[in-house]
Design a protein around this motif. Structure first.
Motif, PDB file in Angstrom:
ATOM      1  N   LEU A 113       0.861  -1.180   0.000  1.00  0.00           N
ATOM      2  CA  LEU A 113       0.000   0.000   0.000  1.00  0.00           C
ATOM      3  C   LEU A 113       0.893   1.223   0.000  1.00  0.00           C
ATOM      4  O   LEU A 113       1.817   1.324   0.811  1.00  0.00           O
ATOM      5  N   ARG A 114       0.619   2.142  -0.905  1.00  0.00           N
ATOM      6  CA  ARG A 114       1.424   3.356  -1.040  1.00  0.00           C
ATOM      7  C   ARG A 114       0.501   4.555  -1.021  1.00  0.00           C
ATOM      8  O   ARG A 114      -0.398   4.669  -1.865  1.00  0.00           O
ATOM      9  N   SER A 115       0.697   5.420  -0.042  1.00  0.00           N
ATOM     10  CA  SER A 115      -0.139   6.611   0.079  1.00  0.00           C
ATOM     11  C   SER A 115       0.296   7.657  -0.944  1.00  0.00           C
ATOM     12  O   SER A 115       1.475   7.989  -1.035  1.00  0.00           O
ATOM     13  N   VAL A 116      -0.679   8.145  -1.702  1.00  0.00           N
ATOM     14  CA  VAL A 116      -0.401   9.195  -2.691  1.00  0.00           C
ATOM     15  C   VAL A 116      -1.202  10.463  -2.400  1.00  0.00           C
ATOM     16  O   VAL A 116      -1.210  11.380  -3.211  1.00  0.00           O
ATOM     17  N   GLY A 117      -1.886  10.499  -1.273  1.00  0.00           N
ATOM     18  CA  GLY A 117      -2.586  11.708  -0.874  1.00  0.00           C
ATOM     19  C   GLY A 117      -4.088  11.674  -1.108  1.00  0.00           C
ATOM     20  O   GLY A 117      -4.578  10.946  -1.958  1.00  0.00           O
TER      21      GLY A 117
END
Length: 135
Positions: A49-53
């Protein structure tokens, strides 16, 4: 070949970690950062999981992966997923076609989530699920 990992770009990392841990029964690795997390199961599957805003867009209907279909190990596990999605007010639909039952929902980033039972190898699709065209 089997699928080894999925990478999802999400709006809120912690909210998504909580969602996918609870829905899919995954464990969280100690190797996470403030913008990324690694979830996994004992069989070796990995979910990054990668937070991109919060304002990031997801181009549903554009080229690229649209959603991932998860496979429950039992009908009981599928029912648990359905009930959990309903509790989270994230459930959209439950249906059956070609001997396969699926539960649809949306994750915290409003990405489509689908869990099916039985899993691949236990039931064979003879047709493309209509839900593939209905997002």
């Amino acid at each position: 070949m089997t699928l080894g990992a999925v990478v999802l770009y999400v709006c809120d990392l912690q909210e998504s970690v909580t969602f996918y841990r609870a829905l899919l029964g995954l464990q969280e690795s100690d190797w996470g950062t403030t913008t990324a997390a690694l979830l996994f199961n004992p069989e070796g599957f990995q979910l990054y999981l990668r937070s991109v805003g919060i304002q990031a867009a997801h181009a549903l209907g554009a080229v690229g992966t649209q959603f991932v279909v998860w496979a429950a190990p039992s009908s009981t596990a599928l029912k648990r997923c359905e009930e959990w999605l309903k509790e989270q007010k994230a459930h959209i639909h439950t249906g059956t076609a070609d001997g396969i039952t699926w539960v649809e929902g949306r994750d915290p980033s409003h990405l489509p989530v689908m869990v099916t039972y039985p899993r691949s190898g236990q039931a064979v699709h003879h047709q493309i699920l209509a839900r593939i065209y209905a997002w």
